[in-house]
Design a protein around this motif. Structure first.
Motif, mmCIF file in Angstrom:
data_model
loop_
_atom_site.group_PDB
_atom_site.id
_atom_site.type_symbol
_atom_site.label_atom_id
_atom_site.label_comp_id
_atom_site.label_asym_id
_atom_site.label_seq_id
_atom_site.Cartn_x
_atom_site.Cartn_y
_atom_site.Cartn_z
ATOM 1 N N PRO A 226 0.821 -1.221 0.000
ATOM 2 C CA PRO A 226 0.000 0.000 0.000
ATOM 3 C C PRO A 226 0.856 1.273 0.000
ATOM 4 N N GLU A 227 1.991 1.252 0.717
ATOM 5 C CA GLU A 227 2.865 2.445 0.753
ATOM 6 C C GLU A 227 3.436 2.711 -0.639
ATOM 7 N N GLU A 228 3.873 1.642 -1.293
ATOM 8 C CA GLU A 228 4.452 1.796 -2.634
ATOM 9 C C GLU A 228 3.398 2.288 -3.623
ATOM 10 N N ALA A 229 2.171 1.806 -3.433
ATOM 11 C CA ALA A 229 1.097 2.200 -4.352
ATOM 12 C C ALA A 229 0.830 3.703 -4.286
ATOM 13 N N ALA A 230 1.191 4.325 -3.147
ATOM 14 C CA ALA A 230 0.939 5.760 -2.982
ATOM 15 C C ALA A 230 1.987 6.618 -3.707
ATOM 16 N N ILE A 231 3.062 5.996 -4.193
ATOM 17 C CA ILE A 231 4.124 6.752 -4.890
ATOM 18 C C ILE A 231 3.580 7.290 -6.219
ATOM 19 N N GLU A 232 3.852 8.582 -6.466
ATOM 20 C CA GLU A 232 3.286 9.206 -7.673
ATOM 21 C C GLU A 232 4.237 9.207 -8.860
ATOM 22 N N GLU A 233 5.500 8.852 -8.611
ATOM 23 C CA GLU A 233 6.443 8.802 -9.742
ATOM 24 C C GLU A 233 6.334 7.434 -10.404
ATOM 25 N N ILE A 234 6.063 7.452 -11.713
ATOM 26 C CA ILE A 234 5.758 6.194 -12.399
ATOM 27 C C ILE A 234 6.765 5.873 -13.511
#
Ligand code: UD1
Ligand code: MG
Length: 434
Positions: free
Chosen positions: A163-171
């Protein structure tokens, strides 16, 4: 193989499109997506382009048949993006240098940031440089993980994210520059221990770091660049952005587009300054338009059409593979196919060139200053001489050419003889001439 090379991954089916066609062949503003990606790779400086094909391989090849310096690598089974890149290895066995790796379903990628990536990779002597984007809604993309100092660590696929990683906005938009042959060392070590059981190209940068090679990621792309097409909704979104880009380029060059929202123009169209395009006009394919022309409303110019300076194509007129010489006009309700309309010639309302007999297409030539009356049908092949007049409602049949200055009327059309036509017929065909 001439470097830099580009590798474009296009072997997948694109299941979410729910289509029999390979995803990269779906069209955006009249051209298959894959063509835009090839163009962007070239614009960025790629000298050779390798397209990885698999699903619908023959059609993808056919769609790129006229492109110079495009090579194809076949991925027999779609085992993942890492495996797709490996399919290019035989073609690149002797190549060392940079490889720009892109995916075929991102038609909006611009050449400029890709070119910057190639420059930076060379200047900084990196084994891998990724272009990234920062998106308020990163759903669906792989995420870029960095350490506390901001250094790139690895890519995590959405499906493998905490879930923490999913919140990252850099793709990860899948825009990489890899140094070859270094990349092969990393791809040799790929495995399928992930949520999809595939060979992920996204594992390659981390593997390179583990091997002591230099890897970096730069946020040089914007949200539009990375608009990936996975569904028909995405296809429609890509169309809107592409159409806006095409129209702004034309407007920058001096073309007036009265209502951009209801106008559709193929990116291959070339249009001269001071031409005005009225609403609900569609310009498809490679159309060339000169200066000072008026097009529309509700006009359809199709592939192979050329309008010279000062010509007019008005309401509900369709022009297909035809040329309008300077000052030629068709203001209302007409179909002109495989036709040359000479300088200053006037096409009346409702004129049809019957260019197709069910088997073959034939040409019509309407010469300088000719006047074609309302509702006339010209059955091709036929030539209407200079300054000739075709009366309203006449049907000029196949091969019955009309001589210079002659007037023809009736069905089938015959030369008008003043003596047999009563004055009361009210048929002064030249009266409406402007
Ligand atoms: C991929 C990336 C993801 C990134 C996204 C950006 C991987 C594992 N993930 O995910 O990090 O955010 O692209 O668009 O790389 N293809 C092949 N052969 C295959 C599989 C795919 O040629 O075996 C081609 C497809 O035709 C497509 C491209 O590779 O053009 C990307 O494949 P897709 O399945 O769309 O990957 P994503 O899930 O979007
Ligand atoms: Mg994708």
């Amino acid at each position: 193989m001439q470097g830099p090379v580009a590798i474009i991954l296009a072997a997948g089916q694109g299941k979410r499109m729910r289509s029999e066609r390979a995803k990269v062949l779906h069209e955006v503003c009249g051209q298959p997506m894959i063509r835009y990606v090839v163009e962007a790779a070239r614009g960025a400086g790629a000298r050779s382009v390798i397209v990885v094909v698999g699903f619908g391989a023959d059609q993808v090849r056919a769609a790129l048949a006229d492109e110079p310096d495009v090579f194809f690598a076949v991925q027999e089974r779609q085992l993942g993006t890492g495996d797709a890149v490996l399919a290019c290895r035989p073609l690149l066995e002797d190549y060392s240098g940079p490889a720009l790796v892109l995916v075929g379903d991102e038609p909006l990628l611009r050449a400029e940031p890709l070119g910057n990536l190639l420059d930076r990779q060379r200047a900084d002597r990196l084994d891998c440089l990724m272009g990234t984007a920062v998106l308020p809604d990163p759903t669906g993309f792989g995420r870029i993980l960095r350490d506390s100092a901001g250094r790139f660590l690895r890519i995590v696929e959405q499906r493998d994210c905490t879930p923490e990683e999913a919140a990252i906005e850099e793709i990860n938009p899948s825009c990489y520059v890899f140094e070859l042959p270094s990349l092969w060392d990393a791809l040799d070590q790929l495995d399928t221990t992930n949520a999809q059981g595939e060979y992920y190209l996204t594992d390659a940068p981390e593997l390179l770091i583990q091997m002591g090679r230099s890897v970096a990621a730069l946020p040089v792309l914007d949200a539009e660049d990375v608009l990936g097409v996975n569904t028909r909704q995405h296809l429609a979104e890509a169309h809107v952005v592409m159409q806006r880009r095409i129209q702004s380029r034309l407007m920058d060059d001096g073309v007036s587009i009265v209502d951009p929202r209801t106008t559709l123009i193929d990116g291959r169209a070339v249009i001269g300054p001071d031409t005005t395009i009225f609403p609900f006009t569609v310009i498809s394919g490679s159309v060339q338009v000169g200066r000072d022309c008026r097009i529309g409303p509700f006009a359809h110019l199709r592939d192979g059409t050329i309008l010279h300076d000062g010509s007019e194509v008005g309401a509900f007129v369709e022009v297909n593979r035809s040329t309008f010489e300077a000052g030629a006009r068709a203001r209302h309700l007409a179909y002109l196919g495989d036709t040359i309309v000479g300088p200053g010639a006037n096409i009346g309302a409702g004129v049809i060139t019957a260019n197709f007999d069910g088997k073959t297409k034939a040409r019509t030539e309407i010469q300088e200053g000719a006047f074609i009356g309302s509702g006339a049908v010209l059955v091709a092949p036929v030539t209407i001489g200079p300054e000739a007049t075709v009366g309203a409602g006449a049907v000029v049949t196949k091969g019955k050419d009309v001589a210079a200055g002659q007037t023809v009327v009736g069905v089938p059309a015959r030369p008008l003889r003043e003596s047999v036509v009563p004055e009361s017929d009210g048929f002064d065909h030249r009266e409406t001439r402007r």
